[in-house]
Structures are given as structure tokens and as C-alpha cells.
Design a protein around this motif. Sequence first.
Motif, PDB file in Angstrom:
ATOM      1  N   MET A 158      43.280  49.743  47.038  1.00  0.00           N
ATOM      2  CA  MET A 158      43.477  48.354  47.418  1.00  0.00           C
ATOM      3  C   MET A 158      44.372  47.681  46.377  1.00  0.00           C
ATOM      4  SD  MET A 158      40.470  45.587  47.908  1.00  0.00           S
ATOM      5  CE  MET A 158      40.689  44.350  49.105  1.00  0.00           C
ATOM      6  N   PRO A 159      45.499  47.058  46.815  1.00  0.00           N
ATOM      7  CA  PRO A 159      46.414  46.426  45.861  1.00  0.00           C
ATOM      8  C   PRO A 159      45.761  45.222  45.186  1.00  0.00           C
ATOM      9  CG  PRO A 159      47.141  46.026  48.126  1.00  0.00           C
ATOM     10  CD  PRO A 159      45.960  46.941  48.190  1.00  0.00           C
ATOM     11  N   ALA A 160      46.163  45.000  43.945  1.00  0.00           N
ATOM     12  CA  ALA A 160      45.618  43.868  43.177  1.00  0.00           C
ATOM     13  C   ALA A 160      46.061  42.549  43.808  1.00  0.00           C
ATOM     14  CB  ALA A 160      46.107  43.949  41.733  1.00  0.00           C
ATOM     15  N   GLN A 161      45.134  41.589  43.789  1.00  0.00           N
ATOM     16  CA  GLN A 161      45.434  40.251  44.306  1.00  0.00           C
ATOM     17  C   GLN A 161      46.403  39.557  43.350  1.00  0.00           C
ATOM     18  OE1 GLN A 161      44.469  38.332  46.908  1.00  0.00           O
ATOM     19  NE2 GLN A 161      43.267  39.883  47.934  1.00  0.00           N
ATOM     20  N   ARG A 162      47.402  38.912  43.905  1.00  0.00           N
ATOM     21  CA  ARG A 162      48.332  38.140  43.081  1.00  0.00           C
ATOM     22  C   ARG A 162      47.844  36.704  43.000  1.00  0.00           C
ATOM     23  NH1 ARG A 162      54.127  39.127  45.554  1.00  0.00           N
ATOM     24  NH2 ARG A 162      52.942  38.909  47.449  1.00  0.00           N
ATOM     25  N   THR A 163      48.032  36.104  41.837  1.00  0.00           N
ATOM     26  CA  THR A 163      47.668  34.696  41.671  1.00  0.00           C
ATOM     27  C   THR A 163      48.678  33.847  42.426  1.00  0.00           C
ATOM     28  OG1 THR A 163      49.020  34.339  39.699  1.00  0.00           O
ATOM     29  CG2 THR A 163      46.768  35.176  39.359  1.00  0.00           C
ATOM     30  N   PRO A 164      48.329  32.595  42.753  1.00  0.00           N
ATOM     31  CA  PRO A 164      49.281  31.723  43.446  1.00  0.00           C
ATOM     32  C   PRO A 164      50.623  31.616  42.731  1.00  0.00           C
ATOM     33  CG  PRO A 164      47.107  30.747  43.504  1.00  0.00           C
ATOM     34  CD  PRO A 164      47.024  31.960  42.627  1.00  0.00           C
ATOM     35  N   ALA A 165      50.631  31.644  41.396  1.00  0.00           N
ATOM     36  CA  ALA A 165      51.886  31.538  40.643  1.00  0.00           C
ATOM     37  C   ALA A 165      52.750  32.782  40.819  1.00  0.00           C
ATOM     38  CB  ALA A 165      51.590  31.308  39.168  1.00  0.00           C
TER      39      ALA A 165
ATOM     40  N   ASP B 112      47.766  25.773  43.061  1.00  0.00           N
ATOM     41  CA  ASP B 112      46.644  25.043  42.460  1.00  0.00           C
ATOM     42  C   ASP B 112      46.894  23.539  42.396  1.00  0.00           C
ATOM     43  OD1 ASP B 112      45.231  27.395  42.146  1.00  0.00           O
ATOM     44  OD2 ASP B 112      45.846  27.682  40.059  1.00  0.00           O
ATOM     45  N   ASP B 113      48.101  23.130  41.977  1.00  0.00           N
ATOM     46  CA  ASP B 113      48.385  21.698  41.861  1.00  0.00           C
ATOM     47  C   ASP B 113      48.367  21.019  43.225  1.00  0.00           C
ATOM     48  OD1 ASP B 113      50.761  23.124  42.492  1.00  0.00           O
ATOM     49  OD2 ASP B 113      52.016  21.516  41.703  1.00  0.00           O
ATOM     50  N   LEU B 114      48.798  21.736  44.255  1.00  0.00           N
ATOM     51  CA  LEU B 114      48.790  21.164  45.604  1.00  0.00           C
ATOM     52  C   LEU B 114      47.370  21.074  46.153  1.00  0.00           C
ATOM     53  CD1 LEU B 114      51.977  22.916  47.015  1.00  0.00           C
ATOM     54  CD2 LEU B 114      51.765  20.586  46.119  1.00  0.00           C
ATOM     55  N   ARG B 115      46.547  22.063  45.850  1.00  0.00           N
ATOM     56  CA  ARG B 115      45.126  21.992  46.238  1.00  0.00           C
ATOM     57  C   ARG B 115      44.481  20.744  45.630  1.00  0.00           C
ATOM     58  NH1 ARG B 115      42.102  25.974  48.322  1.00  0.00           N
ATOM     59  NH2 ARG B 115      43.194  27.881  48.860  1.00  0.00           N
ATOM     60  N   ALA B 116      44.751  20.532  44.337  1.00  0.00           N
ATOM     61  CA  ALA B 116      44.186  19.362  43.652  1.00  0.00           C
ATOM     62  C   ALA B 116      44.708  18.075  44.287  1.00  0.00           C
ATOM     63  CB  ALA B 116      44.533  19.407  42.168  1.00  0.00           C
TER      64      ALA B 116
ATOM     65  N   GLU C 194      63.553  19.468  43.319  1.00  0.00           N
ATOM     66  CA  GLU C 194      63.567  20.869  42.886  1.00  0.00           C
ATOM     67  C   GLU C 194      62.145  21.420  42.760  1.00  0.00           C
ATOM     68  OE1 GLU C 194      67.639  21.184  40.240  1.00  0.00           O
ATOM     69  OE2 GLU C 194      65.865  20.302  39.306  1.00  0.00           O
ATOM     70  N   SER C 195      61.219  20.604  42.296  1.00  0.00           N
ATOM     71  CA  SER C 195      59.839  21.077  42.138  1.00  0.00           C
ATOM     72  C   SER C 195      59.164  21.346  43.476  1.00  0.00           C
ATOM     73  CB  SER C 195      59.017  20.064  41.324  1.00  0.00           C
ATOM     74  OG  SER C 195      58.717  18.919  42.092  1.00  0.00           O
ATOM     75  N   ARG C 196      59.666  20.729  44.548  1.00  0.00           N
ATOM     76  CA  ARG C 196      59.090  20.939  45.889  1.00  0.00           C
ATOM     77  C   ARG C 196      59.923  21.912  46.718  1.00  0.00           C
ATOM     78  NH1 ARG C 196      58.642  14.679  46.159  1.00  0.00           N
ATOM     79  NH2 ARG C 196      60.754  14.869  46.943  1.00  0.00           N
ATOM     80  N   ASP C 197      60.981  22.439  46.155  1.00  0.00           N
ATOM     81  CA  ASP C 197      61.867  23.338  46.895  1.00  0.00           C
ATOM     82  C   ASP C 197      61.355  24.773  46.773  1.00  0.00           C
ATOM     83  OD1 ASP C 197      63.930  24.601  48.222  1.00  0.00           O
ATOM     84  OD2 ASP C 197      65.413  24.267  46.638  1.00  0.00           O
ATOM     85  N   TRP C 198      60.215  25.022  47.394  1.00  0.00           N
ATOM     86  CA  TRP C 198      59.579  26.325  47.303  1.00  0.00           C
ATOM     87  C   TRP C 198      60.344  27.407  48.049  1.00  0.00           C
ATOM     88  CZ3 TRP C 198      56.402  22.176  49.278  1.00  0.00           C
ATOM     89  CH2 TRP C 198      55.688  21.522  48.268  1.00  0.00           C
ATOM     90  N   MET C 199      61.142  27.039  49.040  1.00  0.00           N
ATOM     91  CA  MET C 199      61.782  28.027  49.907  1.00  0.00           C
ATOM     92  C   MET C 199      63.267  28.218  49.591  1.00  0.00           C
ATOM     93  SD  MET C 199      59.077  28.750  51.427  1.00  0.00           S
ATOM     94  CE  MET C 199      57.508  27.913  51.401  1.00  0.00           C
ATOM     95  N   LYS C 200      63.713  27.690  48.457  1.00  0.00           N
ATOM     96  CA  LYS C 200      65.097  27.885  47.980  1.00  0.00           C
ATOM     97  C   LYS C 200      66.128  27.396  49.000  1.00  0.00           C
ATOM     98  CE  LYS C 200      63.323  29.957  44.421  1.00  0.00           C
ATOM     99  NZ  LYS C 200      62.421  29.064  43.761  1.00  0.00           N
ATOM    100  N   ALA C 201      66.092  26.125  49.266  1.00  0.00           N
ATOM    101  CA  ALA C 201      66.971  25.502  50.260  1.00  0.00           C
ATOM    102  C   ALA C 201      68.417  25.439  49.776  1.00  0.00           C
ATOM    103  CB  ALA C 201      66.478  24.088  50.568  1.00  0.00           C
ATOM    104  N   GLU C 202      69.315  25.330  50.727  1.00  0.00           N
ATOM    105  CA  GLU C 202      70.733  25.103  50.434  1.00  0.00           C
ATOM    106  C   GLU C 202      70.898  23.705  49.859  1.00  0.00           C
ATOM    107  OE1 GLU C 202      73.484  27.198  51.189  1.00  0.00           O
ATOM    108  OE2 GLU C 202      71.953  28.724  51.567  1.00  0.00           O
ATOM    109  N   GLY C 203      71.873  23.536  49.000  1.00  0.00           N
ATOM    110  CA  GLY C 203      72.225  22.204  48.525  1.00  0.00           C
ATOM    111  C   GLY C 203      71.796  21.898  47.108  1.00  0.00           C
ATOM    112  N   ARG C 204      70.962  22.737  46.525  1.00  0.00           N
ATOM    113  CA  ARG C 204      70.479  22.482  45.164  1.00  0.00           C
ATOM    114  C   ARG C 204      71.647  22.444  44.173  1.00  0.00           C
ATOM    115  NH1 ARG C 204      65.602  25.019  41.686  1.00  0.00           N
ATOM    116  NH2 ARG C 204      64.566  24.711  43.660  1.00  0.00           N
ATOM    117  N   GLU C 205      72.498  23.447  44.214  1.00  0.00           N
ATOM    118  CA  GLU C 205      73.605  23.520  43.249  1.00  0.00           C
ATOM    119  C   GLU C 205      74.558  22.350  43.402  1.00  0.00           C
ATOM    120  OE1 GLU C 205      75.401  27.394  43.455  1.00  0.00           O
ATOM    121  OE2 GLU C 205      73.561  28.385  42.786  1.00  0.00           O
TER     122      GLU C 205
END
Length: 193
Positions: free
Chosen positions: A1-8, A58-62, A153-164
Motif C-alpha cells: 500500500m503506497p504511503a499517504q501524502r500530506t496535503p502539502a 489545512d489552511d482552507l479547512r480552517a 498567486e497564493s490561490r492559483d493552485w492549478m497554475k493558470a495562464e497569465g501569472r508571468e
Amino acid sequence: MPAQRTPAERDPSEGPWLLLIYRVPSDPSKARVAVWRDLKRMGGLYVQQAVCVLPDQDDLRAGIEKVRKRIDDLKGSSIFVTLTEVEADVREQFVNGFRAQSEKEYQEIVEECETKFFKEIQFERFRDNFTFEEAEEIRHDLEKLRRWLERVESRDWMKAEGRELAQAKVAECEQLLEQFEADVYERTVSDQD
């Protein structure tokens, strides 16, 4: 069984997802708006009215727990679940929705730079308004742009176009301001001679 990854350690686009379904009394309307605003500040994606999804962090859960407390205080109700398995098309809908949200925010930052910040410096040059006070006011505007970009940038979890592009425009704002401040300094010093 593969190890569980933390949210980070997880790729947010793979899930799991936090889902909040809520109901808030319609009167006063500012209560509904306050809940919506809190969830949007966190980066929440509304999949329909009063149904919001976020990546599992974790921060979003809180943050969701704070929103739920507000909902309770408003005599509303909420259901909060973690979605560990979603169909591929739903996952894609979430990822595309988050990307579109971030892309729109990056576009708004670029627009703010081009239509307001650049024009403000241009206008003050036109008016020959080379004062310390004006430079300070424009510096405050630059700081607002930087904070806004950091939030997006802190909410851009999915790497959207336009950041650069947004980063480049904010950097261009900084260069324009530095040039303006140098001109203010030169004129102030030469006025004192």
C-alpha cells in the motif's frame, strides 16, 4: 500500500476536494454576501449557488470552519464534506474552473496596471506634478498591486495562464515609479539649490 501524502505534498488538481453546501437566511442580504465574500477570498469555486469547492489544504479547512461558524451565527446551516474520489469529468470541471478564476484575476491585475497605474504616472508627468506626496500616493498604489498579485498567486493552485504577464506588468509599474521618484528627487533638490 503506497504511503499517504500530506496535503502539502499532493498535486491540488488530483484532489481531494473540500465541499461546502450552505444555507443562510435571505434577510439581511449582507449576511449572504459576507459568507460569499469570505469563500471567494479563500479562492472558493462556486459550482452552483451556495455550493463551494476548494482543494484540500489545512489552511482552507480552517477557513471553512470559520465560515461555518459565521453561518451558524447567522442562523443558517451547512454541510462540509471531503470528496476523495470524483469522476474525471467533475475533476476536470473543478480544475478548469479554478484556472479560469485565476486567469481572470491575473487579467484584472494587468488591466489595473495598464489602464490606471501607467496612466496615473503619465498624467502626473503631464501636469508637471513632481512632488513627494504624489510619489508616495503612487507608491501606495503599487503596494496594493503587489499584495493583490500575492493573493492571486497564493490561490492559483492549478497554475493558470497569465501569472508571468501579471508579474511583468507589476514589475513595469515599479520601474515607472522608480523613474518618477528619481525625477521628483532631481526637481526637489534642484529647487532647493
